[in-house]
Design an enzyme around this catalytic site. Structure first.
Site, PDB file in Angstrom:
ATOM      1  CB  SER A 133      48.619  -9.566   1.557  1.00 53.84           C
ATOM      2  OG  SER A 133      47.821  -8.760   2.382  1.00 53.84           O
TER       3      SER A 133
HETATM    4  N1  LIG Z   1      45.743  -2.744   8.611  1.00 52.44           N
HETATM    5  C1  LIG Z   1      46.020  -2.906   7.203  1.00 52.44           C
HETATM    6  C2  LIG Z   1      47.348  -3.607   7.019  1.00 52.44           C
HETATM    7  C3  LIG Z   1      47.729  -3.725   5.563  1.00 52.44           C
HETATM    8  C4  LIG Z   1      49.172  -4.160   5.374  1.00 52.44           C
HETATM    9  O1  LIG Z   1      50.009  -3.995   6.265  1.00 52.44           O
HETATM   10  N2  LIG Z   1      49.440  -4.749   4.202  1.00 52.44           N
HETATM   11  C5  LIG Z   1      50.792  -5.136   3.882  1.00 52.44           C
HETATM   12  C6  LIG Z   1      50.777  -6.447   3.109  1.00 52.44           C
HETATM   13  S1  LIG Z   1      50.236  -7.785   4.135  1.00 52.44           S
HETATM   14  C7  LIG Z   1      51.393  -4.064   2.973  1.00 52.44           C
HETATM   15  O2  LIG Z   1      50.732  -3.544   2.128  1.00 52.44           O
HETATM   16  N3  LIG Z   1      52.676  -3.751   3.190  1.00 52.44           N
HETATM   17  C8  LIG Z   1      53.391  -2.774   2.421  1.00 52.44           C
HETATM   18  C9  LIG Z   1      53.671  -1.529   3.194  1.00 52.44           C
HETATM   19  O3  LIG Z   1      53.224  -1.390   4.330  1.00 52.44           O
HETATM   20  O4  LIG Z   1      54.363  -0.677   2.645  1.00 52.44           O
HETATM   21  C10 LIG Z   1      44.877  -3.712   6.568  1.00 52.44           C
HETATM   22  O5  LIG Z   1      44.229  -4.469   7.278  1.00 52.44           O
HETATM   23  O6  LIG Z   1      44.631  -3.529   5.356  1.00 52.44           O
END
Ligand SMILES: N[C@@H](CCC(=O)N[C@@H](CS)C(=O)NCC(=O)O)C(=O)O
Length: 221
Positions: A12
């Protein structure tokens, strides 16, 4: 010192931005892997900590903070003796925060809007419009860099960690052509000179790129 736990997954980009910040600050922490592909972020235990079910998530002695940009700002404010990575000067801070919001809302979103449908719904055909969004992000990044070495000037900051973790992962969906984007290319080369950048960022970025790169096709309009 308080006990810091970072929840994440190494592919990630936002998680890697936090890992880069922690490494730059030399703050000890515990890392807990959350396997998104196995749905661990939807467990009752994780949702209690972060109802938005995203990684990274920081637990600093019971204080729960998510969104990588908020985490990086918090870590520097709390644990860094100097303010170089996140300046206190109001104008410098506002300019840096613009880059963070750009990453959160434009650059990383252009990647997430392609990767989430693929990882969770097997959507491998990408509309051209989504690729155009990635290109638009590259164009902005190239312009922001201007003649500077880093995103807000001559010093590396958390804006470079956040946008750098995203930019180094975006070739999963669109290569960064060095002739079109010489400033992004030189900036990423500069970040690669950090002694920990390869281990903390590039290993996960390469894994991420390998998972997506040959799986996606662009929809012909
Ligand atoms: N704006 C957030 C984005 C975080 C994000 O989208 N993380 C993804 C992994 S890269 C995630 O956890 N996805 C799972 C979901 O959204 O359910 C940050 O910068 O922390």
């Amino acid at each position: 010192m308080s006990k810091i736990v970072l929840y994440g997954m190494d592919i990630s980009p936002p998680v890697r931005a936090c890992l880069l910040t922690l490494r730059a600050l030399e703050v000890p922490f515990e890392y807990k892997d959350v396997n998104l592909l196995a749905g661990e972020h939807m467990s009752e235990e994780f949702l209690e900590k972060n109802p938005q079910h995203t990684v990274p998530l920081l637990d600093d002695d019971g204080a729960l903070i998510w969104d990588s940009h908020a985490i990086c700002c918090y870590l520097v404010d709390k644990y860094c003796k100097s303010d170089e990575l996140y300046p206190k000067d109001l104008v410098k801070r506002a300019q840096l925060e613009q880059r963070l919001y750009f990453d959160a809302s434009i650059l990383f979103m252009s990647l997430r809007n392609i990767s989430i449908p693929y990882f969770y719904h097997n959507v491998a055909v990408v509309p051209q419009e989504k690729i155009d969004n990635v290109n638009a992000g590259y164009n902005h990044l190239e312009a922001f860099l201007g003649d500077n070495s880093y995103l807000t000037g001559e010093n590396i900051t958390i804006a470079d960690f956040c946008c750098g973790a995203t930019a180094s992962s975006l070739p999963a969906v669109l290569d960064i052509d060095p002739e079109t984007y010489p400033k992004i290319t030189a900036w990423l080369d500069r970040l690669n000179l950090l002694p920990y950048f390869n281990e903390v960022n590039n290993v996960g970025a390469e894994k991420y790129i390998n998972m997506l790169k040959n799986e996606l096709t662009v929809e012909c309009s």
